[in-house]
Design a protein around this motif. Structure first.
Motif, mmCIF file in Angstrom:
data_model
loop_
_atom_site.group_PDB
_atom_site.id
_atom_site.type_symbol
_atom_site.label_atom_id
_atom_site.label_comp_id
_atom_site.label_asym_id
_atom_site.label_seq_id
_atom_site.Cartn_x
_atom_site.Cartn_y
_atom_site.Cartn_z
ATOM 1 N N TYR A 5 0.813 -1.217 0.000
ATOM 2 C CA TYR A 5 0.000 0.000 0.000
ATOM 3 C C TYR A 5 0.848 1.270 0.000
ATOM 4 O O TYR A 5 0.440 2.281 -0.566
ATOM 5 N N LYS A 37 -4.838 4.851 17.589
ATOM 6 C CA LYS A 37 -5.825 4.080 16.847
ATOM 7 C C LYS A 37 -5.476 4.191 15.370
ATOM 8 O O LYS A 37 -5.481 5.279 14.821
ATOM 9 N N VAL A 70 -6.404 0.038 9.005
ATOM 10 C CA VAL A 70 -5.881 -1.298 8.773
ATOM 11 C C VAL A 70 -4.755 -1.317 7.734
ATOM 12 O O VAL A 70 -3.938 -2.231 7.713
ATOM 13 N N SER A 71 -4.665 -0.299 6.886
ATOM 14 C CA SER A 71 -3.614 -0.310 5.871
ATOM 15 C C SER A 71 -2.225 -0.353 6.498
ATOM 16 O O SER A 71 -1.282 -0.827 5.876
ATOM 17 N N ARG A 103 -0.165 -5.431 3.102
ATOM 18 C CA ARG A 103 -1.013 -6.061 2.101
ATOM 19 C C ARG A 103 -0.729 -7.541 1.932
ATOM 20 O O ARG A 103 -1.076 -8.131 0.901
ATOM 21 N N SER A 104 -0.109 -8.179 2.910
ATOM 22 C CA SER A 104 0.106 -9.614 2.734
ATOM 23 C C SER A 104 -1.098 -10.379 3.267
ATOM 24 O O SER A 104 -1.837 -9.916 4.138
ATOM 25 N N THR A 162 -6.072 -9.832 9.168
ATOM 26 C CA THR A 162 -6.515 -8.574 8.551
ATOM 27 C C THR A 162 -7.533 -8.797 7.428
ATOM 28 O O THR A 162 -7.752 -7.912 6.601
ATOM 29 N N LEU A 163 -8.151 -9.973 7.417
ATOM 30 C CA LEU A 163 -9.297 -10.160 6.527
ATOM 31 C C LEU A 163 -10.408 -9.183 6.908
ATOM 32 O O LEU A 163 -10.550 -8.808 8.074
ATOM 33 N N TYR A 164 -11.182 -8.825 5.921
ATOM 34 C CA TYR A 164 -12.276 -7.882 6.165
ATOM 35 C C TYR A 164 -13.132 -8.299 7.356
ATOM 36 O O TYR A 164 -13.404 -7.512 8.257
ATOM 37 N N VAL A 166 -11.662 -7.729 11.011
ATOM 38 C CA VAL A 166 -11.436 -6.404 11.608
ATOM 39 C C VAL A 166 -12.608 -5.446 11.431
ATOM 40 O O VAL A 166 -12.723 -4.469 12.171
ATOM 41 N N THR A 224 -8.229 -0.288 14.033
ATOM 42 C CA THR A 224 -9.518 0.398 13.924
ATOM 43 C C THR A 224 -10.131 0.115 12.555
ATOM 44 O O THR A 224 -9.404 0.093 11.564
ATOM 45 N N PRO A 225 -11.443 -0.097 12.492
ATOM 46 C CA PRO A 225 -12.039 -0.502 11.215
ATOM 47 C C PRO A 225 -12.166 0.647 10.215
ATOM 48 O O PRO A 225 -13.248 1.177 9.989
ATOM 49 N N MET A 226 -11.059 0.998 9.621
ATOM 50 C CA MET A 226 -11.025 2.014 8.557
ATOM 51 C C MET A 226 -9.754 1.769 7.767
ATOM 52 O O MET A 226 -8.814 1.161 8.265
ATOM 53 N N ASP A 227 -9.736 2.220 6.523
ATOM 54 C CA ASP A 227 -8.568 2.012 5.678
ATOM 55 C C ASP A 227 -7.348 2.776 6.199
ATOM 56 O O ASP A 227 -6.256 2.234 6.305
ATOM 57 N N ARG A 228 -7.555 4.066 6.440
ATOM 58 C CA ARG A 228 -6.449 4.984 6.661
ATOM 59 C C ARG A 228 -6.674 5.813 7.903
ATOM 60 O O ARG A 228 -7.803 6.047 8.302
#
Lengths: 335, 335, 335, 335
Positions: C13, C179, C182-183, C187-188, C193-195, C198, C237-241
């Motif tokens: 990423y 906090k 998840v990025s 990215r492995s 870290t499956l959807y 998290v 925390t459940p967010m990309d960034r």
């Protein structure tokens, strides 16, 4: 009497959902769980949701031993592997609910074409009951083996089948555009289902070539009594659970109101199927075994919308519902 | 020379996206912003994203004063109100890009039927350019007023119009099944778009009666040169941004490969439209002005899939692209 | 002159974020990208976001060849492996920005204790500039090798360091509760870290033993000029960034207002650091290189809150900012 | 005998959660629901989740009539309003579980300072049982009125109180850093809790001034038997449900293992409180009435982490648990 339940393949999300539902079931209990990879741990170590609630040990699969401990086994293995295990378990005399696609289709040729494997127990293709108690409760009651339905097919068969059977819609040119939460993709480590790949994103996949397309067509045909042509497009949607299917059909001189009336009559005694006036959202059925369906007129089409929880009515809840039927309980017990 | 840009209606998400894009634009600058409700604050107080980056004061709308300060005004008001303001601004001699639907359709009757209001400036219906530079760059260049396209229509017109124009697909029985992020619903306080209502849920809405249906049909007809029949179903999807449109068409003796070829030829000089081999996901275009489109054969249908960011190519990015064309810049400047 | 940029380790990423930022950079261009696993593809095949926008071929890593093509290399390899590659690249005469932790700490002993590997280039520990231009711009300008800061450390050092340097707070008993999106986990393919693992969930991890704890302490000490004691707890925390750090400090007879004043003075010439009156949210800085920080009195503590985007200011944006400094551009160029 | 339950204030998320839990309860049934705004509809029209499952009519509140129909009333009104209604209901002879903060604190002065309203029934402050059956089951059993605990306080009191009572930690300098899902903010239409405001973002709020700070301090003091000083920071986290509290305490010559042992002893007979070895995530308890807690040594601190579902153990599940105790059932019945 408490129904003793075993799970084969305990690491995935459907296995966790079975365990979760059994915790609330007054007449059934999880007594055994197997996983090749996790032997020696407990189910709560694999699924921390179960900590302090369910401490069943994980064993490796021994069909004979499992058959002795259990009244029914939920087989949560991948297709191919599942059929072999089901064969062994049934031979040992335990009743089996198979979560895979191995016994869902009507004929071996279609199975082997779409799944790309030789079927390990072809005699049971076409002669195993499809686990949709809304249509096949009688056969489920007596079954040694039940083919638990696919998640997408459940969301399409329930709205479509009675409309075909009652000749309210054309049998051709049916389009099923489905949107599924990510749990449907399973719990194995893949880049494609990492949080940052699917979050904040929606995408189509398997356009016109997803294995659930022949399954939904097959069952609508079996129930509806005529051949149909159907196009299915699944989409991966950024949510844990839920399937919404938007289905485009051609009415035969009827309107959406007749669709609703047909459904209400068909499912009057089906406790989990609700024809609703509002447009259903997947959240409305999340964590439950319910189906919500509604219909709308739209030009020369009627649009059907159905919502289920893919892990519950689309998998583990349906399995519990099947189990209830198999053991003479009310379909709704514990659900 | 720097283009001086004003925003009318600065509180919403499209206004924030305009401001965000202008911060990266080398030849344009936000110089004024209006909001009846927020007069006296700054744009950074309304949108904390802009703190320390853009401190334009919020004023109440005075068309004459705004026209003096600005070379172009982005009008982000609701339909009806927007047309009135656009009329005043154009009368004051400033060029206007209108984000509402007020000048998008070809005729007043359709507008008043679908929007339920009397149009305040009917002479400009049908004579205002539709702001899709992929087809109308020449007219945009000289326009005093540009009708910025709707988000859903952009995702449908771009894949469909060249196929109709080249008679590669049937003009009837087109189904557009679209999935949009929640920002498309705007920033006003409503229970229906609270986090806990839409999170972990997908639902259809406005089935067969959404106002973008006549807009997409109208434009595909204008560009394609023949009447079409199209059914549109939007869905609210749990993500901030993005529209994915899954479009079911009937090919006229062609395959998906010809669709891809047609697109690649049509959009060879359109920098933001990419025909891609993979199935596009909304994440692939998030925060950008790009469109990704792909096609798949599926039985007797072809399935088209397009992805845009509803706030960028579907709204504010398109507006910047239009502004670039209006002021003689490269379409891609700052985007 | 355009700065020619190479990326080593292009699948993750941070590499995508570098590529994304370079597309908008007026004076730099991505010219090469390497990945052992993906040789022979293009960067757009790995990252569909880049389709039609950036088609750099993926090659296997050859330091001599890469050094010839590039003015600067962004090394996005894991720790350990990264130091070896950096050593080779620097030996070939190309300037390097290292995203790993290999050159961030002051001494080898701490490094080897926390990272559990022998350092392949120990001479450069303690003598490589830490890439935080807010404090080390002069050294970055001339550096052959820059240690790009960790994401969590950036969110803690910027608020803490000036307060320690100005002796406004106690050096002991600092608690950093962070906090992160998840990025940050990369990215492995990992189950963790499956959807569905998290999403809809927040959890602490690495409590008191995360490798960024010594890094943030080390840098606050270096800048602040005194030893500190600091406890760090990261949360997924459940967010990309985004990273939000809530930091609990003990004031030395001051209030939050003095903290804000200190920051505003310290960062008057730092274009990306904003002391803001509102409590920052990670969304306010998402996709940008900005830091928002605020302070609140709370009993006998002051609570500091900082927000960054972990992929931008926490990684790739900081790298571009460092590159700008290294090549004599404004820090803000292209950001 | 079936317990007849009424809900006052049926439009919110806690009311829906009560209804959801009652559907699975073998010995209780929802028989009445009130809402000033929604009189004349049914609860399933307000909450489409209940369609076909629970069709209780919405009436306007008449305490006398409600008291006749119900054995217990769940009062889900805002503070201030709630106390008045509770007073009327108790006067009519029906037992009441109050979801508001009106009867939670020990004294009127603190209440009126933090809540800014005059208390309508001050005699019951300090003499109403706090509905935490883990500590107050005896009093709950006989209560006419139960103060259902706040969500954040539940997540802090359960881990902290036994440690204070057993003098394992210092009573000063306790920091509670909590992260809550958005449902805690309620279901009224506010821009601040729109999907696009809170999705993909985390932020602190109410730093040092949130009303749950005195509540958690008050209860830890009552149970622990000594005064404490505690700082509380809540955070809004992008998820529907769940609270994770990360709590920083100073041990008195003990380690995390003693904390775990203390908890296991304290809660040996509390069916919903689990001290777990793993670091709990909110997902592990989502939709359940369970609490998961763990402890870690970290320098001279111990870090406690607790996870609950804010709508279940943090609100409606706790209310059902209280109801079970009040009516002589097992705490776990239906949960």
């Amino acid at each position: 009497m408490t129904i003793r339940v075993g799970i084969v393949g305990a690491t995935g999300y459907t296995a966790l959902e079975v365990a979760r539902l059994l915790l609330a079931h007054p007449e059934a209990e999880l007594v055994a769980a197997t996983s090749r990879a996790e032997e020696g741990t407990s189910i709560a170590e694999i699924h921390p949701e179960l900590a302090g609630r369910c401490e069943v040990a994980i064993e490796s699969l021994d069909p004979a031993s499992l058959a002795k401990k259990c009244d029914v086994v939920m087989c949560c293995l991948p297709h191919g592997a599942s059929a072999e295990t089901c064969k062994e378990l049934v031979a040992e005399g335990v009743r089996v609910i198979d979560f895979s696609a191995d016994f869902r289709l009507s004929d071996q040729v279609t199975y082997e074409k779409w799944y790309g494997v030789e079927h390990p127990w072809p005699e049971r293709i076409g002669s195993t009951v499809y686990g949709l108690p809304e249509f096949f409760a009688e056969q489920i009651r007596q079954a040694d083996l039940v083919a638990n339905p696919g998640c997408y097919p459940t969301s399409a068969i329930l709205p479509l089948a009675p409309l075909i059977a009652n000749q309210l819609i054309e049998a051709t040119d049916i389009i099923v555009d489905s949107k599924s939460g990510v749990s449907g993709a399973g719990r194995s480590a893949k880049v494609a289902t990492l949080y940052c790949e699917v979050n904040e994103s929606i995408a189509a996949y398997g356009v016109g070539c997803h294995r659930h397309q022949p399954e939904m067509a097959d069952l609508v045909q079996r129930i509806g009594g005529q051949e149909i042509s159907l196009l299915f497009t699944p989409h991966l949607t950024p949510m844990d659970r839920g399937i919404l299917s938007t289905i485009y059909v051609r009415p035969r001189n009827i309107h959406a109101a007749e669709v609703m009336a047909c459904w209400r009559k068909q499912y009057a005694d089906s406790p989990f199927v609700n024809a609703v006036d509002h447009l259903p959202a997947t959240k409305h059925v999340s964590g439950t075994n319910y189906v919500q369906m509604s219909a709308r007129d739209a030009g020369d089409r009627i649009v059907l919308v159905s919502a289920i929880d893919n892990l519950t009515k689309g998998a583990s809840g349906a399995a519990i519902q099947n189990m209830n039927v198999m053991f003479g309980l009310e379909q709704t017990t514990g659900l």
